[in-house]
Write an enzyme that holds these catalytic residues in place. Sequence first.
Site, PDB file in Angstrom:
ATOM      1  N   MET A   1       2.938  -9.268  -0.694  1.00  0.00           N
ATOM      2  CA  MET A   1       2.401  -8.578   0.487  1.00  0.00           C
ATOM      3  C   MET A   1       0.874  -8.588   0.438  1.00  0.00           C
ATOM      4  SD  MET A   1       4.839  -6.357   2.135  1.00  0.00           S
ATOM      5  CE  MET A   1       6.606  -6.339   1.934  1.00  0.00           C
TER       6      MET A   1
ATOM      7  N   HIS B   1       0.841  -1.215   0.000  1.00  0.00           N
ATOM      8  CA  HIS B   1       0.000   0.000   0.000  1.00  0.00           C
ATOM      9  C   HIS B   1       0.867   1.253   0.000  1.00  0.00           C
ATOM     10  CE1 HIS B   1      -2.867  -2.817   2.210  1.00  0.00           C
ATOM     11  NE2 HIS B   1      -3.583  -2.419   1.177  1.00  0.00           N
TER      12      HIS B   1
ATOM     13  N   VAL C   1       4.430  -5.911  -4.657  1.00  0.00           N
ATOM     14  CA  VAL C   1       5.550  -5.801  -3.710  1.00  0.00           C
ATOM     15  C   VAL C   1       5.599  -7.113  -2.925  1.00  0.00           C
ATOM     16  CG1 VAL C   1       6.515  -4.523  -1.761  1.00  0.00           C
ATOM     17  CG2 VAL C   1       5.242  -3.305  -3.542  1.00  0.00           C
TER      18      VAL C   1
END
Length: 282
Positions: free
Chosen positions: A185, A37, A177
């Site tokens: 993630m 995020h 990521v």
Amino acid sequence: MRIFKEIQSIQNWCKEHKLQGRKIGLVPTMGYLHEGHLELVREAKRHCDIVVVSIFVNPTQFGAGEDFEVYPRDFERDTSLLERENADAVFAPTAEEMYLSDFSSWVEVTGEITTKLCGASRPGHFRGVTTVCAKLFNICLPDLAFFGQKDAQQVMVLEKMLTDLNFPLQIIRVPIVREADGLAMSSRNVCLDAEAREQALVLNRALGQAERAIKDGERDAARIKVLLREIIESSPRAEIDYAEIYDAYDLADIQQIDRKILMALAVKFGKTRLIDNRLVEV
Ligand code: PAF
């Protein structure tokens, strides 16, 4: 950093910034923020004058028996992470604010793009996503909205909605990521016990080996799907929801890998369902 809970006040604030000619970037999230995020926020900061992050665990995209109630939440931690990234505003409405008791309007993208993959295993999920995102776009008036490529199908569906309904904004896709060991993630990773966390590495491993097989010349989609399944099934606790290969642009079925493809996985470890994917171009 401003924190807004009410639609009217953030909408006025965003309107004011627009009138001043500022470019607004929106990062829609369900909170419990992780590095993936934060990378969306950084990318938004690079492109825009004003960055708004929404934090809203959207009830309409969860099906009955899914993890809405236990979805991890930590608003204090999220806001302090966002302060550090210099986000300009957080929009964190209540469910009652977003969905009035007589709410009855839905935005739905139809066709293969929403009926395959997560659309098949989570009926109604994408209708909830497109409806809440349409609302967030109307409330925050972004020029750009930032989404992670981990939710590859979600981005495709949202881009289709923007095109079909002429929303005046553009989506920026940000690459997946990963943790140092390769696990993509996800806010749901905290729900894995130590053994499942270890076994979940099989997702990225399967995608990597399948990609290598394609790069080495394998063009038969069915054989690659078998390879994906074999590798995932080598983890005793992995329960495959799907392991599929489709055309990367419209999720059309393919037999031969002769164009850009999306390899997409959804695998359950106990109650926790993880997704991962990889785009491969030949
Ligand atoms: O990807 C998510 O976290 C959610 O689906 C989104 C886009 C914030 C809509 O609720």
